[in-house]
Design a protein around this motif. Structure first.
Motif, PDB file in Angstrom:
ATOM      1  N   ASP A 175       0.828  -1.204   0.000  1.00 29.79           N
ATOM      2  CA  ASP A 175       0.000   0.000   0.000  1.00 29.79           C
ATOM      3  C   ASP A 175       0.866   1.258   0.000  1.00 29.79           C
ATOM      4  O   ASP A 175       0.366   2.362   0.229  1.00 29.79           O
ATOM      5  N   SER A 176       2.171   1.097  -0.226  1.00 19.81           N
ATOM      6  CA  SER A 176       3.104   2.223  -0.239  1.00 19.81           C
ATOM      7  C   SER A 176       3.712   2.380  -1.630  1.00 19.81           C
ATOM      8  O   SER A 176       3.747   1.427  -2.424  1.00 19.81           O
ATOM      9  N   ALA A 177       4.191   3.573  -1.919  1.00 21.27           N
ATOM     10  CA  ALA A 177       4.870   3.810  -3.188  1.00 21.27           C
ATOM     11  C   ALA A 177       6.080   2.896  -3.310  1.00 21.27           C
ATOM     12  O   ALA A 177       6.751   2.592  -2.327  1.00 21.27           O
ATOM     13  N   VAL A 178       6.345   2.437  -4.511  1.00 24.38           N
ATOM     14  CA  VAL A 178       7.488   1.550  -4.766  1.00 24.38           C
ATOM     15  C   VAL A 178       8.603   2.357  -5.424  1.00 24.38           C
ATOM     16  O   VAL A 178       8.343   3.325  -6.147  1.00 24.38           O
ATOM     17  N   TYR A 179       9.852   1.917  -5.191  1.00 27.27           N
ATOM     18  CA  TYR A 179      10.990   2.717  -5.628  1.00 27.27           C
ATOM     19  C   TYR A 179      12.044   1.921  -6.381  1.00 27.27           C
ATOM     20  O   TYR A 179      13.110   2.438  -6.680  1.00 27.27           O
ATOM     21  N   ASP A 180      11.769   0.668  -6.679  1.00 26.46           N
ATOM     22  CA  ASP A 180      12.710  -0.139  -7.450  1.00 26.46           C
ATOM     23  C   ASP A 180      11.915  -1.066  -8.368  1.00 26.46           C
ATOM     24  O   ASP A 180      10.707  -1.258  -8.191  1.00 26.46           O
ATOM     25  N   PHE A 181      12.615  -1.631  -9.355  1.00 25.58           N
ATOM     26  CA  PHE A 181      11.924  -2.410 -10.380  1.00 25.58           C
ATOM     27  C   PHE A 181      11.252  -3.644  -9.803  1.00 25.58           C
ATOM     28  O   PHE A 181      10.127  -3.974 -10.182  1.00 25.58           O
ATOM     29  N   GLU A 182      11.915  -4.348  -8.899  1.00 24.54           N
ATOM     30  CA  GLU A 182      11.357  -5.590  -8.388  1.00 24.54           C
ATOM     31  C   GLU A 182      10.059  -5.333  -7.628  1.00 24.54           C
ATOM     32  O   GLU A 182       9.081  -6.080  -7.764  1.00 24.54           O
ATOM     33  N   SER A 183      10.020  -4.274  -6.819  1.00 26.82           N
ATOM     34  CA  SER A 183       8.792  -3.934  -6.087  1.00 26.82           C
ATOM     35  C   SER A 183       7.684  -3.515  -7.043  1.00 26.82           C
ATOM     36  O   SER A 183       6.520  -3.904  -6.877  1.00 26.82           O
ATOM     37  N   ALA A 184       8.061  -2.708  -8.054  1.00 21.33           N
ATOM     38  CA  ALA A 184       7.076  -2.287  -9.049  1.00 21.33           C
ATOM     39  C   ALA A 184       6.554  -3.486  -9.836  1.00 21.33           C
ATOM     40  O   ALA A 184       5.362  -3.562 -10.165  1.00 21.33           O
ATOM     41  N   ARG A 185       7.436  -4.423 -10.109  1.00 25.60           N
ATOM     42  CA  ARG A 185       7.034  -5.627 -10.852  1.00 25.60           C
ATOM     43  C   ARG A 185       6.011  -6.445 -10.061  1.00 25.60           C
ATOM     44  O   ARG A 185       5.062  -6.991 -10.647  1.00 25.60           O
ATOM     45  N   MET A 186       6.174  -6.538  -8.748  1.00 33.57           N
ATOM     46  CA  MET A 186       5.223  -7.293  -7.933  1.00 33.57           C
ATOM     47  C   MET A 186       3.831  -6.646  -7.980  1.00 33.57           C
ATOM     48  O   MET A 186       2.820  -7.340  -8.061  1.00 33.57           O
ATOM     49  N   VAL A 187       3.787  -5.310  -7.926  1.00 36.04           N
ATOM     50  CA  VAL A 187       2.507  -4.608  -8.044  1.00 36.04           C
ATOM     51  C   VAL A 187       1.899  -4.854  -9.428  1.00 36.04           C
ATOM     52  O   VAL A 187       0.699  -5.129  -9.565  1.00 36.04           O
ATOM     53  N   PHE A 188       2.744  -4.765 -10.453  1.00 35.32           N
ATOM     54  CA  PHE A 188       2.274  -4.978 -11.823  1.00 35.32           C
ATOM     55  C   PHE A 188       1.683  -6.373 -12.006  1.00 35.32           C
ATOM     56  O   PHE A 188       0.600  -6.529 -12.582  1.00 35.32           O
ATOM     57  N   LEU A 189       2.374  -7.396 -11.516  1.00 36.19           N
ATOM     58  CA  LEU A 189       1.902  -8.776 -11.690  1.00 36.19           C
ATOM     59  C   LEU A 189       0.580  -9.003 -10.977  1.00 36.19           C
ATOM     60  O   LEU A 189      -0.311  -9.708 -11.482  1.00 36.19           O
ATOM     61  N   TRP A 190       0.425  -8.412  -9.807  1.00 43.74           N
ATOM     62  CA  TRP A 190      -0.836  -8.532  -9.068  1.00 43.74           C
ATOM     63  C   TRP A 190      -1.973  -7.873  -9.837  1.00 43.74           C
ATOM     64  O   TRP A 190      -3.069  -8.448  -9.978  1.00 43.74           O
ATOM     65  N   ALA A 191      -1.719  -6.676 -10.348  1.00 46.11           N
ATOM     66  CA  ALA A 191      -2.753  -5.967 -11.115  1.00 46.11           C
ATOM     67  C   ALA A 191      -3.035  -6.666 -12.441  1.00 46.11           C
ATOM     68  O   ALA A 191      -4.187  -6.725 -12.890  1.00 46.11           O
ATOM     69  N   GLN A 192      -2.006  -7.214 -13.065  1.00 44.73           N
ATOM     70  CA  GLN A 192      -2.196  -7.934 -14.326  1.00 44.73           C
ATOM     71  C   GLN A 192      -3.070  -9.168 -14.124  1.00 44.73           C
ATOM     72  O   GLN A 192      -3.936  -9.477 -14.957  1.00 44.73           O
TER      73      GLN A 192
END
Length: 334
Positions: free
Chosen positions: A203-220
């Motif tokens: 529920d927090s802003a992400v600041y690196d690719f791996e964290s952003a990727r986890m959010v992306f995969l969940w939303a995808q």
């Protein structure tokens, strides 16, 4: 404060959902839909903690109802199977009593009948299971549940997109070495454990690719789930919106990627998502949408031109890169 004015009815809505949850009889479809819808208000306020919590609550209620219905269905099947077994057992005892003095050939005949009875019982049980599943799949209640799951999944996809977009903006405008903790208050529902689903996404802003990727995969994942209900043939506008949202998720994920080759692949995936749409949509009904898609495709190919030009400038002896740049330029301007 204008935020307090906006948050007051939201708090009232959360209180109402909490009372309904504790009140005994619960219209779970209505409750889950309202909780997921309320999450979108929190999302617009950039209160990702509360938005995630209400989405997790909706998904938890749906999950609980699925488990409850599955248990009821299997209990019913088990009861019917037990009755069938008792009936077959009593029938067998009667056959044995009537044939105690029979000859061996009569005993063999009885055994053959018993085997046939067992096969028939097995086929009956299998038929019952199939009928239960078939009736459930075709029921209006099941169709309503699929619609609810489609809507909640679409809201989850919106959450992922909003969080990636917010994180992208944070990355561009601030020093991101120290993530700031959530500052919003989050209403909680008593006796509802949503931690399993909450822990699937931050529920927090992400600041690196791996964290952003986890959010992306969940939303995808939720985008794919939503598109099972909002299909291109039956709910075209919703399907197109979900596909364009997925393209935007790739766009914000790109901000956290440093490798140019992987950036090119993600741009290509965006193009693969959007190119079939403008060919499928009829311009008489979706002219504005088609123009928006073509404009986004132009941006994608323009970005690809920049990336490939950089590669060509470092390896000018390779004619393959020059050919690729020219090809992308033509695609960008069409």
């Amino acid at each position: 404060d204008h935020r307090d004015l906006h948050s007051f009815p939201t708090r009232r809505s959360s209180d109402l959902l909490s009372r309904q949850l504790l009140g005994g009889e619960l219209d779970w479809v209505d409750w889950a839909r309202n909780s997921a819808t309320l999450s979108q208000f929190y999302l617009n306020q950039e209160n990702f903690t509360a938005a995630r919590y209400h989405l997790a609550a909706a998904l938890t209620i749906i999950q609980k109802e699925d488990q409850k219905k599955l248990k009821i269905a299997w209990d019913d099947i088990a009861d019917k199977s037990n009755n069938e077994f008792k009936s077959a057992y009593n029938e067998q005892i009667a056959i044995n009593d009537n044939n105690k003095s029979a000859a061996n050939n009569d005993d063999n005949k009885s055994a053959a009948n018993d085997q046939k009875s067992a096969v028939d019982k097995s086929e009956t049980t299998e038929t019952m299971t199939t009928e239960v599943a078939t009736d459930d799949d075709e029921s209006p209640e099941e169709e309503m549940k699929q619609g609810l799951l489609g809507n909640v999944s679409r809201f989850c996809a919106k959450y992922g997109l909003a969080l990636l977009e917010y994180s992208h903006c944070e990355k561009l405008t601030k020093d991101c070495t120290d993530p700031r903790p959530p500052v919003h208050q989050t209403p909680r529902f008593d006796d509802l454990d949503v931690s399993e689903i909450e822990n699937q996404v931050t529920d927090s802003a992400v600041y690196d690719f791996e964290s952003a990727r986890m959010v992306f995969l969940w939303a995808q994942k939720h985008t794919t789930q939503a598109q099972k209900y909002f299909s291109l043939d039956e709910r075209c506008s919703d399907y197109v919106e979900l596909t364009r949202d997925l393209s935007q998720m790739y766009k914000h994920l790109l901000a956290f990627e440093d490798d140019d080759d992987r950036k090119c692949k993600m741009h290509r995936r965006r193009a693969d998502l959007l190119e079939p749409l403008h060919r499928e949509l009829h311009p008489d009904h979706y002219l504005l949408t088609i123009r928006q898609i073509l404009f986004e495709l132009g941006e994608i190919f323009s970005d690809l031109v920049d990336l490939k030009r950089q590669r060509w400038q470092t390896e000018q002896a390779n004619p393959k890169f020059l050919k690729k740049v020219n090809q992308l330029v033509n695609q960008a301007i069409l």
